[in-house]
Design a protein around this motif. Structure first.
Motif, PDB file in Angstrom:
ATOM      1  N   GLU A  64       1.003  -1.417   0.434  1.00 23.62           N
ATOM      2  CA  GLU A  64       0.267   0.001   0.294  1.00 23.62           C
ATOM      3  C   GLU A  64       0.635   1.242   0.227  1.00 23.62           C
ATOM      4  N   ALA A  65       1.854   1.105   0.862  1.00 25.33           N
ATOM      5  CA  ALA A  65       2.867   2.450   0.701  1.00 25.33           C
ATOM      6  C   ALA A  65       3.669   2.883  -0.858  1.00 25.33           C
ATOM      7  N   GLY A  66       3.747   1.122  -1.581  1.00 27.52           N
ATOM      8  CA  GLY A  66       4.442   1.759  -2.661  1.00 27.52           C
ATOM      9  C   GLY A  66       2.622   2.427  -3.697  1.00 27.52           C
ATOM     10  N   LEU A  67       1.689   1.701  -3.127  1.00 28.18           N
ATOM     11  CA  LEU A  67       0.601   2.378  -4.134  1.00 28.18           C
ATOM     12  C   LEU A  67       0.323   4.109  -3.847  1.00 28.18           C
ATOM     13  N   SER A  68       0.432   4.277  -2.852  1.00 30.52           N
ATOM     14  CA  SER A  68       0.734   5.502  -2.556  1.00 30.52           C
ATOM     15  C   SER A  68       1.493   6.202  -2.804  1.00 30.52           C
ATOM     16  N   ALA A  69       2.564   5.829  -3.224  1.00 26.21           N
ATOM     17  CA  ALA A  69       4.191   6.039  -3.632  1.00 26.21           C
ATOM     18  C   ALA A  69       3.962   6.440  -5.060  1.00 26.21           C
ATOM     19  N   TYR A  70       3.379   5.964  -6.167  1.00 30.42           N
ATOM     20  CA  TYR A  70       3.105   5.979  -7.241  1.00 30.42           C
ATOM     21  C   TYR A  70       1.912   6.784  -7.472  1.00 30.42           C
ATOM     22  N   LEU A  71       0.616   6.764  -6.599  1.00 33.59           N
ATOM     23  CA  LEU A  71      -0.504   7.322  -6.953  1.00 33.59           C
ATOM     24  C   LEU A  71      -0.215   9.322  -6.546  1.00 33.59           C
ATOM     25  N   ASP A  72       0.174   9.416  -5.392  1.00 30.18           N
ATOM     26  CA  ASP A  72       0.849  10.497  -5.072  1.00 30.18           C
ATOM     27  C   ASP A  72       1.999  11.029  -5.463  1.00 30.18           C
ATOM     28  N   SER A  73       2.868  10.639  -5.889  1.00 35.23           N
ATOM     29  CA  SER A  73       3.980  10.643  -7.094  1.00 35.23           C
ATOM     30  C   SER A  73       3.684  12.519  -7.632  1.00 35.23           C
ATOM     31  N   ASP A  74       4.297  13.050  -7.274  1.00 33.40           N
ATOM     32  CA  ASP A  74       4.562  14.701  -8.249  1.00 33.40           C
ATOM     33  C   ASP A  74       4.635  14.520  -9.464  1.00 33.40           C
ATOM     34  N   ALA A  75       5.132  13.511 -10.105  1.00 38.51           N
ATOM     35  CA  ALA A  75       4.908  12.469 -11.709  1.00 38.51           C
ATOM     36  C   ALA A  75       3.485  13.251 -12.102  1.00 38.51           C
ATOM     37  N   HIS A  76       3.122  11.856 -11.212  1.00 36.34           N
ATOM     38  CA  HIS A  76       1.405  11.307 -11.369  1.00 36.34           C
ATOM     39  C   HIS A  76       0.617  12.329 -10.877  1.00 36.34           C
ATOM     40  N   LYS A  77       0.931  13.545 -10.640  1.00 35.06           N
ATOM     41  CA  LYS A  77      -0.220  14.361 -10.226  1.00 35.06           C
ATOM     42  C   LYS A  77       0.114  15.443 -11.637  1.00 35.06           C
ATOM     43  N   ALA A  78       1.613  15.400 -11.861  1.00 26.64           N
ATOM     44  CA  ALA A  78       1.795  16.124 -13.162  1.00 26.64           C
ATOM     45  C   ALA A  78       0.836  15.809 -14.844  1.00 26.64           C
ATOM     46  N   VAL A  79       1.366  14.529 -14.958  1.00 28.92           N
ATOM     47  CA  VAL A  79       0.545  13.972 -15.794  1.00 28.92           C
ATOM     48  C   VAL A  79      -1.105  13.930 -16.095  1.00 28.92           C
ATOM     49  N   TYR A  80      -1.630  13.711 -14.920  1.00 35.06           N
ATOM     50  CA  TYR A  80      -3.197  14.418 -14.089  1.00 35.06           C
ATOM     51  C   TYR A  80      -3.275  15.166 -14.844  1.00 35.06           C
ATOM     52  N   ALA A  81      -2.853  16.195 -13.825  1.00 32.88           N
ATOM     53  CA  ALA A  81      -3.021  18.148 -14.412  1.00 32.88           C
ATOM     54  C   ALA A  81      -2.573  18.220 -15.905  1.00 32.88           C
ATOM     55  N   ALA A  82      -2.288  17.700 -16.392  1.00 28.17           N
ATOM     56  CA  ALA A  82      -1.523  18.356 -17.825  1.00 28.17           C
ATOM     57  C   ALA A  82      -2.431  17.889 -18.822  1.00 28.17           C
ATOM     58  N   LEU A  83      -2.727  16.713 -18.283  1.00 23.44           N
ATOM     59  CA  LEU A  83      -3.600  15.548 -19.714  1.00 23.44           C
ATOM     60  C   LEU A  83      -5.048  14.678 -19.684  1.00 23.44           C
ATOM     61  N   LEU A  84      -4.387  14.304 -18.690  1.00 20.72           N
ATOM     62  CA  LEU A  84      -5.290  12.871 -17.980  1.00 20.72           C
ATOM     63  C   LEU A  84      -6.222  13.705 -17.606  1.00 20.72           C
ATOM     64  N   GLY A  85      -7.015  14.199 -17.039  1.00 22.81           N
ATOM     65  CA  GLY A  85      -7.398  15.114 -16.068  1.00 22.81           C
ATOM     66  C   GLY A  85      -8.639  15.633 -16.623  1.00 22.81           C
ATOM     67  N   ARG A  86      -8.317  15.965 -18.585  1.00 25.45           N
ATOM     68  CA  ARG A  86      -9.134  16.839 -18.286  1.00 25.45           C
ATOM     69  C   ARG A  86     -10.111  15.869 -20.168  1.00 25.45           C
ATOM     70  N   MET A  87      -9.161  14.918 -20.250  1.00 32.98           N
ATOM     71  CA  MET A  87      -9.877  13.358 -21.218  1.00 32.98           C
ATOM     72  C   MET A  87     -10.734  12.468 -20.008  1.00 32.98           C
ATOM     73  N   ILE A  88     -10.739  12.419 -19.101  1.00 31.77           N
ATOM     74  CA  ILE A  88     -12.023  10.893 -18.389  1.00 31.77           C
ATOM     75  C   ILE A  88     -13.388  11.740 -18.374  1.00 31.77           C
ATOM     76  N   ALA A  89     -14.300  10.285 -18.929  1.00 37.52           N
ATOM     77  CA  ALA A  89     -15.374  10.914 -18.629  1.00 37.52           C
ATOM     78  C   ALA A  89     -16.179   9.479 -18.288  1.00 37.52           C
ATOM     79  N   GLN A  90     -15.448   8.980 -17.448  1.00 38.08           N
ATOM     80  CA  GLN A  90     -15.591   8.194 -16.598  1.00 38.08           C
ATOM     81  C   GLN A  90     -13.856   7.192 -16.745  1.00 38.08           C
ATOM     82  N   ARG A  91     -14.444   6.526 -14.718  1.00 40.26           N
ATOM     83  CA  ARG A  91     -13.005   6.717 -14.241  1.00 40.26           C
ATOM     84  C   ARG A  91     -13.082   4.524 -13.537  1.00 40.26           C
ATOM     85  N   GLY A  92     -12.508   4.030 -13.418  1.00 39.90           N
ATOM     86  CA  GLY A  92     -12.659   3.004 -12.896  1.00 39.90           C
ATOM     87  C   GLY A  92     -11.143   2.483 -12.177  1.00 39.90           C
ATOM     88  N   ALA A  93     -11.364   2.030 -10.653  1.00 42.32           N
ATOM     89  CA  ALA A  93      -9.808   1.431 -10.674  1.00 42.32           C
ATOM     90  C   ALA A  93     -10.448   0.015  -9.724  1.00 42.32           C
TER      91      ALA A  93
END
Length: 102
Positions: A62-91
């Motif tokens: 779980e710590a590794g999952l948080s390190a990935y999902l909460d990383s600055d790099a992941h947040k940057a991709v989400y902010a730059a592109l992914l966030g505006r593309m998503i109509a629906q998300r599942g996980a």
């Protein structure tokens, strides 16, 4: 270990160029996150109905999952592109038994 699967359905205005750019950004991002043991992302083959795009990430715990999902790099991709593309998300997160192959 934990397998994190995320699926995305795109908004109608998402282009093939957006998807190619996202795939490249996510692949580059993953290479710089030590917590990721394995990472795959890409457009659905559409062999069955479902999402447009998927991500499969394997981390130790779980710590590794948080390190990935909460990383600055992941947040940057989400902010730059992914966030505006998503109509629906599942996980979902699944336990990967020791010695299992995927």
């Amino acid at each position: 270990m934990i397998l994190h699967l995320a699926t995305f359905v795109w908004n109608d205005d998402v282009t093939a160029a957006d998807v190619a750019d996202l795939t490249a950004q996510l692949t580059e991002m993953a290479a710089g996150i030590p917590a990721l043991r394995s990472y795959r992302c890409g457009e659905s083959l559409r062999l069955r109905p479902g999402a447009d795009f998927g991500v499969a990430a394997i981390v130790d715990d779980e710590a590794g999952l948080s390190a990935y999902l909460d990383s600055d790099a992941h947040k940057a991709v989400y902010a730059a592109l992914l966030g505006r593309m998503i109509a629906q998300r599942g996980a979902v997160q699944l336990e990967v038994p020791a010695g299992a192959t995927l």
